[in-house]
Design an enzyme around this catalytic site. Structure first.
Site, PDB file in Angstrom:
ATOM      1  N   GLY A  46       0.841  -1.192   0.000  1.00 42.82           N
ATOM      2  CA  GLY A  46       0.000   0.000   0.000  1.00 42.82           C
ATOM      3  C   GLY A  46       0.872   1.237   0.000  1.00 42.82           C
ATOM      4  O   GLY A  46       2.007   1.208   0.498  1.00 42.82           O
ATOM      5  N   GLN A  58       2.988   9.835   1.079  1.00 43.54           N
ATOM      6  CA  GLN A  58       4.290   9.161   1.166  1.00 43.54           C
ATOM      7  C   GLN A  58       5.200   9.466  -0.016  1.00 43.54           C
ATOM      8  O   GLN A  58       6.379   9.134   0.010  1.00 43.54           O
ATOM      9  CB  GLN A  58       4.085   7.649   1.284  1.00 43.54           C
ATOM     10  CG  GLN A  58       3.420   7.257   2.603  1.00 43.54           C
ATOM     11  CD  GLN A  58       3.252   5.758   2.684  1.00 43.54           C
ATOM     12  OE1 GLN A  58       2.296   5.203   2.173  1.00 43.54           O
ATOM     13  NE2 GLN A  58       4.202   5.082   3.319  1.00 43.54           N
ATOM     14  N   CYS A  81       5.600   0.040   7.392  1.00 44.89           N
ATOM     15  CA  CYS A  81       5.220   1.221   6.618  1.00 44.89           C
ATOM     16  C   CYS A  81       6.438   1.665   5.823  1.00 44.89           C
ATOM     17  O   CYS A  81       7.539   1.740   6.373  1.00 44.89           O
ATOM     18  CB  CYS A  81       4.764   2.329   7.567  1.00 44.89           C
ATOM     19  SG  CYS A  81       4.293   3.853   6.721  1.00 44.89           S
ATOM     20  N   LEU A  82       6.243   1.940   4.534  1.00 42.38           N
ATOM     21  CA  LEU A  82       7.383   2.318   3.692  1.00 42.38           C
ATOM     22  C   LEU A  82       8.022   3.629   4.157  1.00 42.38           C
ATOM     23  O   LEU A  82       9.175   3.901   3.818  1.00 42.38           O
ATOM     24  CB  LEU A  82       6.953   2.424   2.224  1.00 42.38           C
ATOM     25  CG  LEU A  82       6.550   1.099   1.555  1.00 42.38           C
ATOM     26  CD1 LEU A  82       6.047   1.340   0.141  1.00 42.38           C
ATOM     27  CD2 LEU A  82       7.709   0.100   1.546  1.00 42.38           C
ATOM     28  N   HIS A 131      -4.796   1.328   7.152  1.00 47.37           N
ATOM     29  CA  HIS A 131      -3.468   1.939   7.279  1.00 47.37           C
ATOM     30  C   HIS A 131      -3.312   3.086   6.260  1.00 47.37           C
ATOM     31  O   HIS A 131      -2.853   4.175   6.608  1.00 47.37           O
ATOM     32  CB  HIS A 131      -2.392   0.860   7.067  1.00 47.37           C
ATOM     33  CG  HIS A 131      -0.976   1.340   7.145  1.00 47.37           C
ATOM     34  ND1 HIS A 131      -0.100   0.934   8.125  1.00 47.37           N
ATOM     35  CD2 HIS A 131      -0.271   2.199   6.358  1.00 47.37           C
ATOM     36  CE1 HIS A 131       1.073   1.527   7.943  1.00 47.37           C
ATOM     37  NE2 HIS A 131       0.995   2.290   6.864  1.00 47.37           N
ATOM     38  N   GLU A 132      -3.731   2.825   5.007  1.00 48.09           N
ATOM     39  CA  GLU A 132      -3.561   3.842   3.948  1.00 48.09           C
ATOM     40  C   GLU A 132      -4.503   5.023   4.150  1.00 48.09           C
ATOM     41  O   GLU A 132      -4.108   6.174   3.956  1.00 48.09           O
ATOM     42  CB  GLU A 132      -3.758   3.228   2.562  1.00 48.09           C
ATOM     43  CG  GLU A 132      -2.730   2.178   2.170  1.00 48.09           C
ATOM     44  CD  GLU A 132      -1.305   2.569   2.476  1.00 48.09           C
ATOM     45  OE1 GLU A 132      -0.948   3.756   2.337  1.00 48.09           O
ATOM     46  OE2 GLU A 132      -0.522   1.692   2.903  1.00 48.09           O
ATOM     47  N   HIS A 148      -3.152   7.398   6.541  1.00 52.01           N
ATOM     48  CA  HIS A 148      -2.167   8.302   5.914  1.00 52.01           C
ATOM     49  C   HIS A 148      -2.855   9.514   5.285  1.00 52.01           C
ATOM     50  O   HIS A 148      -2.356  10.631   5.371  1.00 52.01           O
ATOM     51  CB  HIS A 148      -1.406   7.577   4.796  1.00 52.01           C
ATOM     52  CG  HIS A 148      -0.187   6.833   5.238  1.00 52.01           C
ATOM     53  ND1 HIS A 148       0.885   7.433   5.848  1.00 52.01           N
ATOM     54  CD2 HIS A 148       0.138   5.513   5.126  1.00 52.01           C
ATOM     55  CE1 HIS A 148       1.828   6.529   6.096  1.00 52.01           C
ATOM     56  NE2 HIS A 148       1.391   5.348   5.669  1.00 52.01           N
TER      57      HIS A 148
HETATM   58 ZN    ZN Z   1       2.303   3.519   5.807  1.00 51.90          ZN
END
Ligand code: ZN
Length: 193
Positions: A45, A50, A107-108, A149-150, A153
């Site tokens: 995701g 991000q 998380c990236l 999660h996304e 963000h």
């Molecule tokens: Zn994340």
């Protein structure tokens, strides 16, 4: 095209995304570049924040994860998850439901940091897809977790905000180091330009 994934400490991660209207060719280019970027980073995701854009846009693809199942319903009919992937969510609205369950998350924007997070097991989703067509479905399992999660963000909420105190204490040092490193990089960039 590969975009730079911003790390914790960059203020854009705390910005609420603005609604996208209309869906322009620039948005399509951004979506495509986000999929390239997520694929290279082996993520499931990625939110627009991000990659430096505070927009209501996230992408998801859970196909590579075989050991953590996902389920999906359209009009309450069980539907093949793979046929919904890759998933682009524009201006999503979600309603989490069901039992709260613990599951591992990364998380990236927090490289190398993983933690167990409690979230509702299911989520109802309304959004526009890449073409601007309204989509509505209910998801469970990994897909439901990834969507929550996304969408967090998109509202400037990060997985560290969802950790309980003991879990956060375990990763606190790494999180603080990451923030210091990101801030130092940002400061260097400002001085250079
Ligand atoms: Zn994340």
């Amino acid at each position: 095209m590969d975009l730079k994934i911003v790390c914790y400490g960059d203020p854009v991660l705390r910005r609420k995304g603005v609604l996208i209207d209309p869906i322009t060719p620039e948005i399509h280019r951004l979506v495509d570049a986000m999929f390239d970027t997520m694929g290279r980073a082996n993520g499931i995701g990625l939110a627009a924040q991000q990659v430096g854009h505070a927009l209501q846009l996230a992408i998801i693809d859970v196909r590579e994860v075989k050991n953590r199942p996902s389920e999906l319903w359209v009009d309450e009919q069980p539907t093949d998850v793979e046929s919904f992937m890759p998933l682009t969510l524009i201006n999503p609205r979600i309603e989490p439901s069901g039992e709260r369950v613990l599951g591992p998350e990364g998380c990236l924007s927090f490289p190398g940091i993983y933690a167990e997070i409690t979230r509702p097991d299911q989520v109802s989703v309304q959004a526009l897809n890449r073409e601007g067509k309204p989509i509505a479905f209910r998801a469970a399992g990994l897909l439901a977790r990834a969507i929550q999660h996304e969408v967090d963000h998109l509202n400037g909420i990060l997985f560290i905000d969802r950790m309980d105190r003991a879990t956060l204490d375990e990763v606190r040092e790494d999180v603080e180091d990451l923030m210091a490193k990101t801030r130092a990089e940002l400061a260097r960039k400002t001085t250079d330009s």
